[in-house]
Design an enzyme around this catalytic site. Structure first.
Site, PDB file in Angstrom:
ATOM      1  N   LYS A  22     -29.061  47.303 -19.450  1.00  0.00           N
ATOM      2  CA  LYS A  22     -29.754  47.693 -18.211  1.00  0.00           C
ATOM      3  C   LYS A  22     -28.749  47.777 -17.066  1.00  0.00           C
ATOM      4  O   LYS A  22     -28.693  48.766 -16.333  1.00  0.00           O
ATOM      5  CB  LYS A  22     -30.832  46.660 -17.857  1.00  0.00           C
ATOM      6  CG  LYS A  22     -31.357  46.787 -16.429  1.00  0.00           C
ATOM      7  CD  LYS A  22     -32.411  45.767 -16.101  1.00  0.00           C
ATOM      8  CE  LYS A  22     -31.907  44.471 -15.511  1.00  0.00           C
ATOM      9  NZ  LYS A  22     -31.457  44.552 -14.107  1.00  0.00           N
ATOM     10  N   ASN A  23     -27.929  46.722 -16.936  1.00  0.00           N
ATOM     11  CA  ASN A  23     -27.037  46.660 -15.778  1.00  0.00           C
ATOM     12  C   ASN A  23     -25.905  47.671 -15.840  1.00  0.00           C
ATOM     13  O   ASN A  23     -25.233  47.922 -14.837  1.00  0.00           O
ATOM     14  CB  ASN A  23     -26.476  45.241 -15.623  1.00  0.00           C
ATOM     15  CG  ASN A  23     -27.535  44.287 -15.099  1.00  0.00           C
ATOM     16  OD1 ASN A  23     -28.639  44.707 -14.739  1.00  0.00           O
ATOM     17  ND2 ASN A  23     -27.222  43.009 -15.058  1.00  0.00           N
ATOM     18  N   ARG A  92     -33.736  46.132  -6.397  1.00  0.00           N
ATOM     19  CA  ARG A  92     -32.607  45.935  -5.492  1.00  0.00           C
ATOM     20  C   ARG A  92     -31.422  46.853  -5.803  1.00  0.00           C
ATOM     21  O   ARG A  92     -30.730  47.323  -4.913  1.00  0.00           O
ATOM     22  CB  ARG A  92     -32.159  44.481  -5.627  1.00  0.00           C
ATOM     23  CG  ARG A  92     -31.781  43.829  -4.370  1.00  0.00           C
ATOM     24  CD  ARG A  92     -31.085  42.534  -4.683  1.00  0.00           C
ATOM     25  NE  ARG A  92     -29.653  42.749  -4.620  1.00  0.00           N
ATOM     26  CZ  ARG A  92     -28.969  42.752  -3.494  1.00  0.00           C
ATOM     27  NH1 ARG A  92     -29.566  42.528  -2.347  1.00  0.00           N
ATOM     28  NH2 ARG A  92     -27.667  42.972  -3.495  1.00  0.00           N
ATOM     29  N   CYS A 116     -35.341  38.272  -2.061  1.00  0.00           N
ATOM     30  CA  CYS A 116     -36.094  38.323  -3.316  1.00  0.00           C
ATOM     31  C   CYS A 116     -36.162  36.911  -3.867  1.00  0.00           C
ATOM     32  O   CYS A 116     -35.635  35.977  -3.268  1.00  0.00           O
ATOM     33  CB  CYS A 116     -35.446  39.271  -4.306  1.00  0.00           C
ATOM     34  SG  CYS A 116     -33.877  38.699  -4.893  1.00  0.00           S
ATOM     35  N   ARG A 121     -29.657  37.529  -1.008  1.00  0.00           N
ATOM     36  CA  ARG A 121     -28.969  38.692  -1.583  1.00  0.00           C
ATOM     37  C   ARG A 121     -28.603  39.764  -0.552  1.00  0.00           C
ATOM     38  O   ARG A 121     -29.170  40.857  -0.528  1.00  0.00           O
ATOM     39  CB  ARG A 121     -29.805  39.296  -2.716  1.00  0.00           C
ATOM     40  CG  ARG A 121     -30.025  38.306  -3.840  1.00  0.00           C
ATOM     41  CD  ARG A 121     -30.670  38.912  -5.040  1.00  0.00           C
ATOM     42  NE  ARG A 121     -29.734  39.605  -5.893  1.00  0.00           N
ATOM     43  CZ  ARG A 121     -30.025  40.018  -7.121  1.00  0.00           C
ATOM     44  NH1 ARG A 121     -31.212  39.799  -7.618  1.00  0.00           N
ATOM     45  NH2 ARG A 121     -29.142  40.648  -7.849  1.00  0.00           N
ATOM     46  N   ASP A 304     -27.150  35.327 -15.493  1.00  0.00           N
ATOM     47  CA  ASP A 304     -28.351  35.914 -16.102  1.00  0.00           C
ATOM     48  C   ASP A 304     -28.746  35.226 -17.411  1.00  0.00           C
ATOM     49  O   ASP A 304     -29.766  35.572 -18.003  1.00  0.00           O
ATOM     50  CB  ASP A 304     -28.140  37.422 -16.343  1.00  0.00           C
ATOM     51  CG  ASP A 304     -28.179  38.212 -15.039  1.00  0.00           C
ATOM     52  OD1 ASP A 304     -28.549  37.629 -14.003  1.00  0.00           O
ATOM     53  OD2 ASP A 304     -27.834  39.408 -15.066  1.00  0.00           O
ATOM     54  N   ARG A 396     -39.019  44.379 -16.483  1.00  0.00           N
ATOM     55  CA  ARG A 396     -37.971  45.066 -15.716  1.00  0.00           C
ATOM     56  C   ARG A 396     -36.667  45.115 -16.512  1.00  0.00           C
ATOM     57  O   ARG A 396     -35.857  46.020 -16.286  1.00  0.00           O
ATOM     58  CB  ARG A 396     -37.699  44.301 -14.406  1.00  0.00           C
ATOM     59  CG  ARG A 396     -38.656  44.609 -13.286  1.00  0.00           C
ATOM     60  CD  ARG A 396     -38.136  44.018 -11.988  1.00  0.00           C
ATOM     61  NE  ARG A 396     -36.698  44.216 -11.887  1.00  0.00           N
ATOM     62  CZ  ARG A 396     -35.824  43.272 -11.578  1.00  0.00           C
ATOM     63  NH1 ARG A 396     -36.201  42.067 -11.299  1.00  0.00           N
ATOM     64  NH2 ARG A 396     -34.537  43.549 -11.526  1.00  0.00           N
TER      65      ARG A 396
END
Ligand code: UD1
Length: 418
Positions: A22-23, A92, A116, A121, A304, A396
């Site tokens: 994803k990232n 974000r 958030c 952030r 994470d 997500r």
């Protein structure tokens, strides 16, 4: 709103194919703004954040198609250089549109991401970077407006190796003719994947993966085709799941060198690993030995995977410590774990965990993506039934999570709450 119902206590077994990262996908999708040519990105996971990116790129005038994990982007219409509140609020990482837009159109207006669940952030590192290239920064009614007559190459030293800021600045620098340097850059594998794409587009990026990245920008960039790297966080989540619940699991389509720190940690807790370049087999140990972690920028232990480790250590044979160095307020899962019977104390950015024999099923709430993953793991191990609410956070970032968990032996189902 969906919830997961998990009946804990099953042993893990079988084989799981890890999805694309994803990232890594997100910045690569935003890099398509740097060119008017066609771009094709493969191995993109089907996730809410990818859908939000699709919506944002489409809003800006790009023509997108997404199916079977392949995402294509064309440009047939005039581009709107604006990212509205409704889309930035959902994700974000939408801020990653700023660098490419500014580079190509010398203007971008985007909503401030705001706070958030895992802390404030801010985006000051991104903005300081853009200023060095000659951009003018204005704030207006919750929006950031960046503009420039002409952008010039820059030498930038980041005050912290922010992943997003490194990506945004790399993308910007790729379309600014001349040599730019990013010092104290983030070293995450996702940065190297983006550098590979920017090189395919015609920029010359070197040093990605080290703390100094040199970008020789080009006046025009071209389209590209690229396969996104495997998701190291998803891989890590399934490895910790197996070590926590017991059993044996094979992971396919994994990039083992991206999770070396985690693999070493897992071995310290007694898990048994067979590691190949793109395949890992994990078997749980006889008992779970306690082991401390502190989250750090790559190649340190990733933030994470902090919540998942906290769940794991909550049933370890002894006492351990988890230190969160990247984000403030990232222990929202701890209160939920305590409700499941964990013995954990929070002291500022540290938790002290006294391992208990087992957790007990309860109704818990996912406060963010990775906290949600941590709670699923806890539920899979706990005695009895766990209900994890607010699954949309988990959707997500984890592709088909309940199907993959089912395939790995976890008794889980999705329900729609009234
Ligand atoms: C990315 C990842 C996220 C991961 C994080 C850290 C994506 C889409 N998300 O997020 O999953 O948890 O890296 O590995 O890739 N900071 C500032 N000012 C800034 C930018 C960041 O103070 O301008 C601070 C943040 O508040 C945070 C720390 O720096 O405390 C790390 O943030 P950063 O590396 O930027 O994370 P993201 O890129 O947002």
């Amino acid at each position: 709103m969906d919830s997961f119902i998990i009946e804990g206590g099953s042993k893990i077994c079988g084989s799981v194919k890890i999805s694309g990262s994803k990232n890594s996908s997100l910045p690569i999708l935003f890099s398509t703004v740097l060119t008017d040519e066609r771009c094709v990105i493969n191995n993109v996971p089907e996730l809410m954040d990818i859908k939000t990116t699709y919506e944002l790129l489409s809003y800006c005038g790009k023509t997108c198609f997404f199916g079977f994990n392949s995402f294509s982007v064309d440009e047939k219409n005039k581009i709107i250089t604006e990212a509205p509140y409704d889309l930035v609020r959902k994700m974000r990482a939408s801020v990653l549109i700023a660098g490419p837009m500014l580079a190509r159109f010398k203007h971008v207006k985007f909503s401030m991401p705001g706070g958030c669940a895992i802390g404030v952030r801010p985006i000051d590192i991104h903005l300081d970077g853009f200023k060095k290239f000659g951009a003018d920064v204005k704030l207006d009614a919750g929006y950031v407006i960046l503009s420039a007559k002409k952008l010039k190459p820059a030498v930038i030293s980041l005050k912290f190796p922010s992943v997003g800021a490194t990506e945004n600045i790399m993308m910007l620098a790729s379309l600014v003719e001349g040599k730019s340097v990013i010092k104290n850059a983030a070293k995450e594998p996702e940065i190297s994947d983006l550098a590979c794409v920017l090189n395919k587009m015609g920029a010359r990026v070197s040093g990605a993966g080290s703390n100094e990245i040199v970008v020789e920008g080009s006046e025009k960039l071209k389209g590209f085709e690229h396969n996104v790297i495997p998701d190291r966080i998803e891989a890590g989540t399934f490895l910790i799941l197996t070590a926590l619940c017991g059993g044996r699991l094979e992971l396919l389509n994994v990039e083992s060198r991206h999770i070396e720190t985690l693999l070493k940690k897992l071995e310290k807790t007694g898990a048994i690993l067979e590691v190949y370049d793109n395949r890992i087999v994990i078997s749980s140990g006889k008992k779970i030995l306690p082991s401390d972690i502190k989250t750090e920028p790559y190649p340190g232990y990733p933030t994470d995977l902090q919540a998942q480790w906290t769940s794991y250590m909550s049933v370890a044979d002894g006492k351990s410590m988890v230190v969160e160095n990247i984000f403030e307020n990232r222990f929202m899962h701890v209160a939920e774990l305590i409700r499941m019977g964990a013995d954990i104390e929070i002291k500022h950015n540290t938790v002290i965990i006294n391992g208990v024999k087992n957790l007990k099923g309860a109704t818990v709430m996912a406060s963010d993506l990775r906290a949600g993953a941590g709670l699923i793991l806890a539920g899979a191990r706990a005695q009895g039934i766990t209900k994890v609410r607010r699954v949309y956070h988990i959707d997500r970032g984890y592709e088909k999570i309940e199907l993959k968990l089912l395939a790995a032996g976890v008794k889980i189902k999705r329900i729609v709450d009234e």
